[in-house]
Design a protein around this motif. Sequence first.
Motif, PDB file in Angstrom:
ATOM      1  N   ARG A  55      74.371  22.667  41.653  1.00 24.30           N
ATOM      2  CA  ARG A  55      74.924  22.538  42.603  1.00 24.30           C
ATOM      3  C   ARG A  55      76.134  21.847  42.887  1.00 24.30           C
ATOM      4  N   VAL A 112      70.652  20.858  38.397  1.00 23.17           N
ATOM      5  CA  VAL A 112      69.300  20.418  39.483  1.00 23.17           C
ATOM      6  C   VAL A 112      68.152  20.964  38.652  1.00 23.17           C
ATOM      7  N   SER A 118      67.779  13.101  39.968  1.00 21.84           N
ATOM      8  CA  SER A 118      68.101  13.056  41.429  1.00 21.84           C
ATOM      9  C   SER A 118      67.152  13.852  42.326  1.00 21.84           C
ATOM     10  N   VAL A 119      66.589  14.839  41.855  1.00 23.17           N
ATOM     11  CA  VAL A 119      65.496  15.775  42.515  1.00 23.17           C
ATOM     12  C   VAL A 119      64.215  15.765  42.108  1.00 23.17           C
ATOM     13  N   ARG A 121      60.862  15.829  44.235  1.00 21.05           N
ATOM     14  CA  ARG A 121      61.259  16.385  45.461  1.00 21.05           C
ATOM     15  C   ARG A 121      61.324  17.994  45.531  1.00 21.05           C
ATOM     16  N   PHE A 122      61.937  18.494  44.356  1.00 21.36           N
ATOM     17  CA  PHE A 122      62.471  19.933  44.228  1.00 21.36           C
ATOM     18  C   PHE A 122      61.229  20.470  43.136  1.00 21.36           C
ATOM     19  N   MET A 149      62.682  22.800  47.913  1.00 18.46           N
ATOM     20  CA  MET A 149      63.384  21.729  48.180  1.00 18.46           C
ATOM     21  C   MET A 149      62.459  20.920  49.381  1.00 18.46           C
ATOM     22  N   LEU A 196      64.311  16.549  51.933  1.00 17.64           N
ATOM     23  CA  LEU A 196      65.837  16.514  51.671  1.00 17.64           C
ATOM     24  C   LEU A 196      66.533  15.480  52.021  1.00 17.64           C
ATOM     25  N   ARG A 197      67.667  15.332  51.556  1.00 20.99           N
ATOM     26  CA  ARG A 197      68.448  13.956  51.841  1.00 20.99           C
ATOM     27  C   ARG A 197      69.893  14.393  52.270  1.00 20.99           C
ATOM     28  N   GLU A 216      72.658  13.541  50.697  1.00 20.25           N
ATOM     29  CA  GLU A 216      73.312  13.795  49.487  1.00 20.25           C
ATOM     30  C   GLU A 216      72.777  15.084  48.652  1.00 20.25           C
ATOM     31  N   ASP A 217      71.911  15.745  49.068  1.00 20.65           N
ATOM     32  CA  ASP A 217      71.554  17.084  48.541  1.00 20.65           C
ATOM     33  C   ASP A 217      72.484  18.040  49.158  1.00 20.65           C
ATOM     34  N   TYR A 265      74.302  25.673  46.555  1.00 16.50           N
ATOM     35  CA  TYR A 265      73.512  25.774  45.466  1.00 16.50           C
ATOM     36  C   TYR A 265      73.636  27.240  44.606  1.00 16.50           C
TER      37      TYR A 265
END
Length: 125
Positions: free
Chosen positions: A38, A48, A63-64, A67-68, A83, A86-87, A89-90, A94
């Motif tokens: 990304r 990612v 960072s993921v 969550r991912f 995903m 999600l935040r 900052e995501d 992609y």
Amino acid sequence: QVHLMESGGGLVQAGNSLTLSCTTSVRTYSAYNMAWFRQAPGKEREFVATTRWDGGRVLYADSVKGRFTISRDNDKIAASLQMDSLRPEDTAVYYCAVRHATTKLPTSADEYDYWGQGTQVTVSS
């Protein structure tokens, strides 16, 4: 020449989910490792997640992680990135990428040979 196409991006609120898909033109998908990267505005492209050619190993950026989820379907010659949570900052464009099969799990963009055009993911707070 290998062609990749991402889909599934969009605008979501923080805490929600999106699933990105990547279809390819490769004839033997199982001969390729694939990955998601990304790039946010003003930032470098960052790793990612990646999956080995047989799906037997996966690796995520810290960072993921948790969550991912990256997955691939070698019969359908496609891959996805689920995903969750999600935040803001995501938020980024992609990209899916592939490279010829290796037992390693490369995380550098330079190690991938073919790229899609990208799909925008925007997470609002």
